[in-house]
Design an enzyme around this catalytic site. Structure first.
Site, PDB file in Angstrom:
ATOM      1  N   GLU A 105      -3.812 -73.324 -13.148  1.00 45.52           N
ATOM      2  CA  GLU A 105      -2.363 -73.631 -13.689  1.00 45.52           C
ATOM      3  C   GLU A 105      -2.294 -75.209 -13.293  1.00 45.52           C
ATOM      4  O   GLU A 105      -1.112 -75.806 -13.362  1.00 45.52           O
ATOM      5  CB  GLU A 105      -1.316 -72.872 -13.154  1.00 45.52           C
ATOM      6  CG  GLU A 105      -1.448 -71.517 -13.771  1.00 45.52           C
ATOM      7  CD  GLU A 105      -0.803 -71.230 -15.159  1.00 45.52           C
ATOM      8  OE1 GLU A 105       0.078 -71.717 -15.660  1.00 45.52           O
ATOM      9  OE2 GLU A 105      -1.411 -70.457 -15.874  1.00 45.52           O
ATOM     10  N   HIS A 155       4.721 -70.516 -10.322  1.00 43.83           N
ATOM     11  CA  HIS A 155       3.893 -71.314  -9.814  1.00 43.83           C
ATOM     12  C   HIS A 155       4.422 -71.691  -8.559  1.00 43.83           C
ATOM     13  O   HIS A 155       5.671 -71.427  -7.877  1.00 43.83           O
ATOM     14  CB  HIS A 155       4.086 -72.597 -10.639  1.00 43.83           C
ATOM     15  CG  HIS A 155       3.588 -72.598 -11.928  1.00 43.83           C
ATOM     16  ND1 HIS A 155       4.128 -72.927 -13.053  1.00 43.83           N
ATOM     17  CD2 HIS A 155       2.067 -72.211 -12.638  1.00 43.83           C
ATOM     18  CE1 HIS A 155       3.353 -72.674 -14.094  1.00 43.83           C
ATOM     19  NE2 HIS A 155       2.182 -72.349 -13.732  1.00 43.83           N
ATOM     20  N   CYS A 182       8.366 -79.846 -13.221  1.00 45.58           N
ATOM     21  CA  CYS A 182       7.408 -79.228 -14.180  1.00 45.58           C
ATOM     22  C   CYS A 182       7.029 -80.221 -15.209  1.00 45.58           C
ATOM     23  O   CYS A 182       5.886 -80.228 -15.821  1.00 45.58           O
ATOM     24  CB  CYS A 182       8.023 -78.089 -14.864  1.00 45.58           C
ATOM     25  SG  CYS A 182       8.367 -76.543 -13.614  1.00 45.58           S
TER      26      CYS A 182
HETATM   27  O1  SUG Z   1       4.384 -71.869 -18.030  1.00 46.25           O
HETATM   28  N1  SUG Z   1       7.355 -71.793 -19.604  1.00 46.25           N
HETATM   29  C1  SUG Z   1       6.390 -72.571 -18.812  1.00 46.25           C
HETATM   30  C2  SUG Z   1       7.157 -73.289 -18.066  1.00 46.25           C
HETATM   31  C3  SUG Z   1       6.042 -73.971 -16.927  1.00 46.25           C
HETATM   32  C4  SUG Z   1       6.571 -74.449 -15.730  1.00 46.25           C
HETATM   33  N2  SUG Z   1       5.926 -75.432 -15.029  1.00 46.25           N
HETATM   34  C5  SUG Z   1       5.805 -75.430 -13.783  1.00 46.25           C
HETATM   35  N3  SUG Z   1       6.366 -74.627 -12.661  1.00 46.25           N
HETATM   36  N4  SUG Z   1       5.168 -76.364 -13.205  1.00 46.25           N
HETATM   37  C6  SUG Z   1       5.353 -71.214 -18.316  1.00 46.25           C
HETATM   38  O2  SUG Z   1       5.931 -70.220 -17.919  1.00 46.25           O
HETATM   39  C7  SUG Z   1       7.828 -70.795 -21.876  1.00 46.25           C
HETATM   40  C8  SUG Z   1       7.763 -70.493 -23.300  1.00 46.25           C
HETATM   41  C9  SUG Z   1       8.720 -69.695 -23.981  1.00 46.25           C
HETATM   42  O3  SUG Z   1       8.737 -68.633 -23.457  1.00 46.25           O
HETATM   43  O4  SUG Z   1       8.758 -70.076 -25.269  1.00 46.25           O
HETATM   44  C10 SUG Z   1       7.101 -71.495 -21.006  1.00 46.25           C
HETATM   45  O5  SUG Z   1       5.739 -71.368 -21.405  1.00 46.25           O
END
Ligand code: SUG
Length: 446
Positions: free
Chosen positions: A174, A245, A366
């Site tokens: 990730e 994460h 993020c």
């Molecule tokens: O991978 N949300 C992302 C958020 C990423 C956050 N990144 C960090 N913490 N670095 C994920 O879960 C949601 C998309 C949706 O549900 O439409 C999403 O992909």
């Protein structure tokens, strides 16, 4: 060596929506089905970038990806015109169609893991795009992410942009969301913390998926030749509570590691290992927040730890850039203010509005990928992708013209969106000087 830490933010794409695609990410599940505002989202992201630029940091822009991903749907057997492919997929396999429309490349912390030249085996800055195999919609990103990094850092003598790791659950990666680099100064040798959720060969029994494997992190360390690397296990309780994460419960910069007491499986072991690895380089400063002061549930709701911890020019201590949701949560707000009031390594707290992204579980941290660059490396990066007042103004006008004000997940089936998104991205290609054939639709038929 003197160096700066640049932030490369993901520019939010025209299909930004709430489709509930990420199990274990509580905000994504909670807000599934709600209307989004792609226009507000991209403007919020741009304003955060401008604030960082005005504060004196180097701010870079990573372009959104082409969505809906028609090529992906074609690879699954949907045929006809692009509009027919999209509509056929929404009729026959809405979950696949929905994944093909996600704007998730906006969360640039997941774009790649980065090792600065001072820590890598050959002195180049190394990038491994994350394969993001834990979620279908995110597994579509790495190929185009690699193109974007190449457009930003084109010089192979200074930058090594690797392929993503093989796309398999054993090597689930990730990116920088599970990596922290501590150092005396950005240009000095660092201690690299790689935080993994599970071992590839164990049977995972947690309530939510553990997205990063130890084996993936180890492979990145080997490829980059990342020195002073520590492999640390993320707290199981944190994953169970929705910390999908490590950057949901931990952030670090320079000599400071700010984390929740449940962030790691073995906190005393983590502190001891960091202190050992940092010997002769710097004295680590741990700011540990207890569950009594901030229960995990509040940490995750408020995203206190998904803040950017930055060294602003002219400040002797670090600044914590929190989402406004931290201010809205009484416990998290009290903790944030207490951190700044103490005489520890963090001297200031600021709040930014990225609410559109937050509703999908993406806070200020993020949205950005940190890249430590020497002056020479910064000079070798694509200047058209560096944000200043002019680029901010230009992109704000561009976004206001192309992006919808309101989008429901059901609207993603509208074939008109294909044309809107392509129109926007075609114009963006010129603005950011991304080069010919940057997007799949620009390469079609060539
Ligand atoms: O991978 N949300 C992302 C958020 C990423 C956050 N990144 C960090 N913490 N670095 C994920 O879960 C949601 C998309 C949706 O549900 O439409 C999403 O992909």
């Amino acid at each position: 060596m003197s160096a700066i830490e640049a932030n490369a933010d993901g520019l939010i794409g025209p299909t930004h929506s709430y489709a509930g695609l990420s199990p274990g990410n509580l905000a994504s599940s909670l807000n599934a089905g709600q209307a989004s505002s792609p226009r507000d989202a991209v403007l919020q992201g741009l304003d955060k970038m401008l604030e960082m630029h005005r504060a004196g940091l180097v701010q870079l822009v990573l372009p959104p990806q082409e969505r809906p991903d028609i090529a992906f749907l074609r690879s699954l057997g949907f045929a006809g015109t692009d509009a027919e492919v999209l509509q056929g997929a929404w009729r026959a396999a809405p979950a696949l169609a929905s994944a093909a429309c996600s704007a998730s490349a906006m969360w640039a912390a997941n774009a790649a893991t980065v090792t600065p030249g001072v820590d890598s085996h050959d002195g180049r800055v190394h990038f491994t795009p994350a394969n993001l195999v834990s979620n279908l919609h995110r597994a579509l990103e790495p190929g185009q992410t690699r193109r974007a990094l190449n457009a930003l850092f084109p010089d192979e003598a200074r930058f090594a942009v690797h392929e993503a790791l093989p796309a398999t659950a054993h090597l689930a990666d990730e990116g920088a969301a599970n990596h922290v680099r501590l150092c005396a100064d950005h240009g000095e040798a660092g201690v690299n913390l790689f935080v993994y959720g599970r071992d590839a060969f164990e049977t995972w029994q947690g309530r939510h998926p553990a997205r990063q494997t130890r084996e993936a992190s180890e492979a990145v360390v080997r490829r980059h030749g990342a020195s002073r690397s520590l492999l640390l296990r993320q707290g199981r309780a944190a994953i169970d509570e929705g910390s999908f994460h490590n950057d949901v419960v931990c952030v670090g910069a320079r000599t400071c590691l700010l984390h929740h007491e449940s962030a790691f499986e073995d906190t005393p072991g983590v502190h001891a290992a960091i202190t050992r690895a940092a010997q002769g380089l710097f004295e680590p400063q741990f700011v540990q927040i207890s569950a009594a002061d901030l229960p995990l549930a509040d940490a995750i709701e408020s995203y206190l730890f998904n803040s950017m911890l930055v060294q602003l020019p002219g400040r002797d201590r670090l600044t914590l850039i929190c989402p406004v949701e931290t201010r809205d949560n009484a416990r998290a707000h009290a903790v944030a203010e207490a951190i700044a009031a103490s005489n520890g390594p963090i001297g200031d707290v600021r709040y930014v509005d990225v609410r559109q992204s937050m509703r999908n579980g993406g806070g200020p941290a993020c949205l950005r990928l940190r890249v430590v660059l020497s002056e020479d490396e910064l000079g070798a990066s694509n200047p058209a992708m560096r944000l200043d007042e002019t680029l901010h103004a230009r992109l704000s006008v561009w976004a206001a013209r192309w992006y919808r004000d309101r989008l429901l997940p059901a609207d993603l089936a509208d074939p008109q969106l294909i044309e809107e998104a392509r129109g926007a991205l075609d114009e963006l290609t010129a603005i950011l000087e991304l080069g010919p054939g940057f997007y799949p639709f620009q390469r079609a038929g060539s």
